[in-house]
Every structure is written in structure tokens, then in C-alpha cells.
Design a protein around this motif. Structure first.
Motif, PDB file in Angstrom:
ATOM      1  N   PHE A 114     -23.758 -17.244  -1.072  1.00 53.77           N
ATOM      2  CA  PHE A 114     -23.044 -16.959  -2.325  1.00 53.77           C
ATOM      3  C   PHE A 114     -23.569 -17.894  -3.420  1.00 53.77           C
ATOM      4  O   PHE A 114     -22.893 -18.856  -3.812  1.00 53.77           O
ATOM      5  N   ASP A 129     -10.488 -13.993  -3.942  1.00 54.87           N
ATOM      6  CA  ASP A 129     -11.314 -14.609  -4.990  1.00 54.87           C
ATOM      7  C   ASP A 129     -11.590 -16.078  -4.683  1.00 54.87           C
ATOM      8  O   ASP A 129     -12.656 -16.606  -4.993  1.00 54.87           O
ATOM      9  N   THR A 175     -21.320 -18.542  -6.530  1.00 56.19           N
ATOM     10  CA  THR A 175     -19.942 -18.961  -6.280  1.00 56.19           C
ATOM     11  C   THR A 175     -19.778 -20.454  -6.520  1.00 56.19           C
ATOM     12  O   THR A 175     -20.642 -21.259  -6.159  1.00 56.19           O
ATOM     13  N   ALA A 187     -17.475 -10.219  -4.092  1.00 54.78           N
ATOM     14  CA  ALA A 187     -17.939 -11.503  -4.616  1.00 54.78           C
ATOM     15  C   ALA A 187     -16.814 -12.533  -4.601  1.00 54.78           C
ATOM     16  O   ALA A 187     -15.653 -12.207  -4.840  1.00 54.78           O
ATOM     17  N   LEU A 188     -17.163 -13.767  -4.294  1.00 55.16           N
ATOM     18  CA  LEU A 188     -16.201 -14.870  -4.294  1.00 55.16           C
ATOM     19  C   LEU A 188     -16.329 -15.661  -5.584  1.00 55.16           C
ATOM     20  O   LEU A 188     -17.437 -15.871  -6.085  1.00 55.16           O
ATOM     21  N   SER A 189     -15.205 -16.114  -6.106  1.00 54.29           N
ATOM     22  CA  SER A 189     -15.226 -16.963  -7.301  1.00 54.29           C
ATOM     23  C   SER A 189     -15.351 -18.429  -6.916  1.00 54.29           C
ATOM     24  O   SER A 189     -16.135 -19.176  -7.504  1.00 54.29           O
TER      25      SER A 189
END
Length: 279
Positions: A230, A150, A233, A210-212
Motif C-alpha cells: 500500500f 479505511d 497509505t 484502498a486503505l487510508s
């Protein structure tokens, strides 16, 4: 200016001369200067073989050209310019790198992927066949990414390899607060295009998870590439780089009064007071 004009006699199916002007309004190029004209400037296969042989024995390029010039009767009679010889040697050196270290790396990583289906390696080439960017990841890293990916640190400050290529490392912390590595990469240069290629392949290999948050050192090209790949992000700066920037640009006396805990306490109080809050 000399001129020759011809046309096709379609009735008789032959070419005929329409006009001939033999007079020149300038002197013809001297024979010794013909090699300066781009159209006639070329290295023969014999010259290339001669350069390859002598260069293989460690003879410097300047001495190779000096020797060849003496045989030809002067540099002007070589048939090519010094710059073209240096370019040829550089091209051969680059091709050896393509067939050497980089090719060995690709073969090794593809061999790893053949043994372990979870391992993956991606790479692309430049227009002249050189290795441009490379990304590789093993099976354990791909599994770890699904659990701890994440928040990802995106770093490329290391240039300790022989070719001075930026080494990209994707990392984070696991549930034991230990550093876990998600993947590595070598980029051709620190540009938006190279970083975009790296992030796109990271996303594909990691099943588009998905990246936070992405943490970087503040490099503009890295940030631009991250926002492109992203867009949703959040971006954050690395605390270590922030500390290094502050300590290198601020006065040392300003930091001697605080311990780390004291500094953080003052920082929190400053944020609270600026927001109109109290402890």
C-alpha cells in the motif's frame, strides 16, 4: 592416483580401455570409514523402519542409535551418521505436522468457505511441504471492511499458540466505537516476505479496497511490507505501544504529575507553541 581411461571405438561400436593405472598414491579408505564419505552415506529403508518403530514407542533417539550401533558392531558400521538420523526424525515429525494440525486447519477453513461463499482462506507452503502462512476471513468481516476499513490496525505481537507462530490480527473500530475484526493470519516468521504475502491476500480478499491509514507497533518488517503493498497509505504508530515505550524508557517520576487529560493538554500546547500558534 589410480586411473582408468576408456574410449568408444565407433567403428566396432565397443568400449575399449585406453589406460590403466593401478597404483595409489594414498591409502584406501578403511571399510569402517566408508560411511563418512557423502557419496556412500545413506540410511537404508530397514534402518528407517527400525527408527520409526522404536520412536513410535517413545524410545529416545540416542538410545535407538545406541541399540542399532551395538547390533551393527559400532557406530562406524551403521552406514550413516548420527546427524542424519536426527535429521530424518525431524523430517518425519514435520511431515506429521503437515498432515496433522495444519492439514486439519486447512480442511476446516475450506469447509467453512464451501458453506459460506463469502468466507475465504488462503495459505502457502514451504519448500519441504510445511505450512508457511495462512490467512482467513469470514463474510461478515469482509462486509465490515468495506464500511470501516479505511483505518486498519495491523498487529502481530501474539505468540500464544502451540507452535509459537505470530498471529496477525487486522482490526479497526466500527460506528459504535467497538472493535471489529477484519481477518486473522498465521505467519511463518516476522519477515518482510511473510507480511507482504499477508497484506497482498488481505487486499485481494477485500476487493482491493484502498486503505487510508495503517496502524502498526513500529516493527520495521511490517512497515516495509505495508509500504510495498500500500504505497499511498499513511502509516501511524499504535498509541498503546508509544505509551509503553515511553513509560518503560522514561523515569516514572516524570509521569506521576500528570493525569491523562493533563498530559494531552500539555502535549497540545507543546505542539501549538512549536508551530508558532497560540490557544
Amino acid at each position: 592416483m589410480a586411473k582408468l581411461s576408456i574410449y568408444l571405438d565407433r567403428e566396432n561400436s565397443i568400449w575399449k580401455v585406453r589406460k590403466v593405472i593401478l597404483e595409489h598414491n594414498h591409502e584406501l579408505t578403511l571399510r569402517v570409514m566408508v560411511n563418512m564419505i557423502p557419496k556412500f552415506r545413506q540410511m537404508s529403508d530397514a534402518a528407517k523402519a527400525h527408527i520409526d518403530d522404536m520412536h513410535g514407542y517413545g524410545v529416545p533417539t540416542s538410545k535407538i542409535l545406541g541399540y542399532m550401533a551395538r547390533i551393527a558392531g559400532g557406530y562406524s558400521l551403521l552406514g550413516f551418521m548420527k546427524k542424519e538420523a536426527y535429521n530424518y526424525i525431524d523430517k518425519m515429525r514435520r511431515s506429521k505436522i503437515v498432515d496433522g494440525d495444519s492439514n486439519a486447519a486447512v480442511v476446516y477453513l475450506e469447509g467453512k468457505a464451501a458453506v459460506n461463499p463469502m468466507a475465504m482462506a488462503r495459505y502457502n507452503l514451504t519448500e519441504d511441504g510445511m505450512l508457511a502462512n495462512m490467512f482467513w476471513v469470514d463474510g461478515i468481516s469482509r462486509v465490515d471492511y468495506q464500511y470501516f476499513g479505511d483505518i486498519v490496525a495491523f498487529d502481530s505481537i501474539y505468540k500464544k499458540n502451540e507452535y509459537n507462530r505470530p498471529l496477525v490480527i487486522f482490526s479497526s473500530s466500527n460506528n459504535h466505537k467497538k472493535t471489529t475484526i477484519f481477518g486473522f493470519g498465521l505467519v511463518l516468521n516476522e519477515t518482510i516476505a511473510s507480511y507482504t504475502w499477508m497484506l497482498e491476500n488481505l487486499s485481494k480478499v477485500m476487493c482491493n479496497k484502498a486503505l487510508s491509514v495503517v496502524v502498526t507497533n513500529g516493527d520495521d518488517a511490517m512497515i516495509a511490507a505495508m509500504k510495498k503493498v500500500f504505497p499511498k497509505t499513511t502509516h501511524r504508530l499504535c498509541a498503546w505501544h508509544l505509551q509503553k515505550n515511553v513509560t518503560s524508557n522514561g523515569r516514572e517520576q516524570c509521569f506521576m504529575r500528570y493525569s491523562l487529560s493533563g498530559y494531552m493538554r500539555t502535549w497540545r500546547l507543546t505542539n501549538l507553541s512549536s508551530n508558532g500558534l497560540s490557544c
